[in-house]
Design a protein around this motif. Structure first.
Motif, short mmCIF file in Angstrom:
data_model
loop_
_atom_site.label_atom_id
_atom_site.label_comp_id
_atom_site.label_asym_id
_atom_site.label_seq_id
_atom_site.Cartn_x
_atom_site.Cartn_y
_atom_site.Cartn_z
N ARG A 94 0.84 -1.19 0.00
CA ARG A 94 0.00 0.00 0.00
C ARG A 94 0.87 1.24 0.00
N ILE A 126 -3.46 8.21 15.37
CA ILE A 126 -3.41 9.67 15.15
C ILE A 126 -2.10 10.11 15.81
N MET A 149 0.80 4.13 13.50
CA MET A 149 1.18 3.70 12.15
C MET A 149 2.58 4.19 11.82
N GLY A 236 -7.12 -2.81 10.37
CA GLY A 236 -6.44 -2.71 11.67
C GLY A 236 -7.28 -1.93 12.68
P1 AMP Z 1 -5.55 1.20 8.35
O1 AMP Z 1 -5.89 0.61 7.01
O2 AMP Z 1 -6.05 0.37 9.50
O3 AMP Z 1 -4.12 1.58 8.46
O4 AMP Z 1 -6.39 2.57 8.48
C1 AMP Z 1 -6.61 3.40 7.39
C2 AMP Z 1 -7.36 4.65 7.86
O5 AMP Z 1 -6.48 5.47 8.60
C3 AMP Z 1 -7.87 5.49 6.70
O6 AMP Z 1 -9.28 5.56 6.79
C4 AMP Z 1 -7.23 6.87 6.86
O7 AMP Z 1 -8.16 7.92 6.79
C5 AMP Z 1 -6.62 6.82 8.24
N1 AMP Z 1 -5.27 7.40 8.25
C6 AMP Z 1 -4.33 7.36 7.27
N2 AMP Z 1 -3.21 7.98 7.66
C7 AMP Z 1 -3.43 8.42 8.92
C8 AMP Z 1 -2.65 9.15 9.87
N3 AMP Z 1 -1.40 9.55 9.61
N4 AMP Z 1 -3.20 9.41 11.09
C9 AMP Z 1 -4.44 9.01 11.37
N5 AMP Z 1 -5.24 8.34 10.51
C10 AMP Z 1 -4.75 8.05 9.30
#
Ligand code: AMP
Length: 302
Positions: A94, A126, A149, A236
């Motif tokens: 990704r 976040i 993340m 996740g």
């Molecule tokens: P995941 O696939 O579990 O990593 O989550 C993806 C979600 O995280 C998406 O809906 C994004 O809007 C959100 N996201 C992506 N980057 C960030 C970040 N840096 N901080 C917080 N949320 C994020």
């Protein structure tokens, strides 16, 4: 009395391209995915911020099943957090194309009285500054589940490490565990997260399931076998939300209860990857989550 779960994280709009489909302005964000899962199990509150562009229908969607959205601040002059991502090579990797934090720039979470006394706190993905501020505002001494993340591991490493010390469960994926711990072996990485101060750690490995590192022992749960992936985004967060919701609903947080909650979390996450946003999870509902959890249990037996 029922335990309350407070979820802090992003509430976002996502543009996503996968090898099979694409979507624009889909409801996303760590807190959205987590709350849409946890609210099947426990009374949930969400804390975050959105812009004037955030649709009333999406706020109503988050509030369905009784979720308290009164701590989601609306900045009428601002824009909602925006993320765009693309999956390559038959979903094996990704790429984040764009992250516009928008209203989260300089955001300070403001928690209402009821949120501050929640017994369970999910610090969804976040910035660690926002996560810390929410944790420090708690009046209660909640059970803390922490997610993050790769971006935060890179740009906010030391504040993140401080938070890990305060986590009852630190939930990360395999590559993040390796990156943060500096270990190349996944087992060593999980063990290192405990040495960093987390009381327990769950390392997720997508289609291969998830591992629990706990002072009382080690546990692994397989993923529910999914045959048609549509969009893995939010899996996740769904896992973390369902895990937190199940633990809050039971009110017990020992090794056994965490293992049980992981089975349900794996079931819920498998539904998120079958659609954009949380569409499938919401349409199919609790009955299907529990059916899949039973199946995961069955395929784990000898
Ligand atoms: P995941 O696939 O579990 O990593 O989550 C993806 C979600 O995280 C998406 O809906 C994004 O809007 C959100 N996201 C992506 N980057 C960030 C970040 N840096 N901080 C917080 N949320 C994020």
């Amino acid at each position: 009395m029922e335990n309350r779960l407070l979820i802090v994280g992003s509430v976002a709009y996502d543009n996503i391209r996968t090898p099979v489909d694409s979507v624009e302005w889909a409801l996303g964000g760590s807190a959205s995915y987590a709350a849409l899962a946890s609210s099947f199990f426990a009374p949930t509150s969400v804390c975050g911020i959105v812009g004037g562009d955030f649709k009333d229908s999406d706020m109503a969607r988050l509030a369905r099943r009784g979720t308290d959205v009164s701590d989601i601040e609306v900045d009428p002059a601002g824009e909602t957090f925006f993320w765009s991502g693309m999956y390559h090579d038959n979903f094996s990797s990704r790429e984040s194309l764009e992250t516009r934090v928008n209203v989260y720039e300089n955001y300070v979470p403001k928690l209402g009285e009821s949120s501050r006394s929640a017994e369970f706190l999910l610090l969804g993905n976040i910035g660690p500054d926002v996560q810390k501020c929410a944790l420090d505002s708690m009046k209660s001494d909640p059970f803390v589940i922490l997610d993050t993340m790769d971006l935060w591991i890179e740009i906010a490493n030391s504040p993140l490490r401080e938070l890990v010390k305060r986590a009852d469960i630190f939930v990360v994926n395999d590559s993040e565990a390796k990156k943060l711990s500096g270990e190349r072996n996944i087992i060593r990485a999980g063990e290192e997260l405990l040495r960093m101060g987390a009381k327990s750690a769950i390392v997720k490995a997508g289609e291969y399931g998830a591992m629990l590192f706990h002072l009382d022992g080690f546990f692994a749960v397989p993923a529910y076998p999914v045959r048609e992936l549509r969009d893995p985004t939010g899996a996740g967060d769904t896992f973390a939300g369902a895990l937190a919701g199940v633990l809050a609903s039971r009110g017990q947080t020992g090794f056994r209860q965490i293992r049980e909650a992981m089975v349900t979390a794996a079931a819920a996450a498998s539904m998120t990857v079958e659609s954009f946003s949380s569409d499938k999870l919401e349409e199919a509902g609790l009955g299907e989550i529990l059916r899949r959890a039973e199946y995961v249990r069955k395929i784990s037996e000898i």
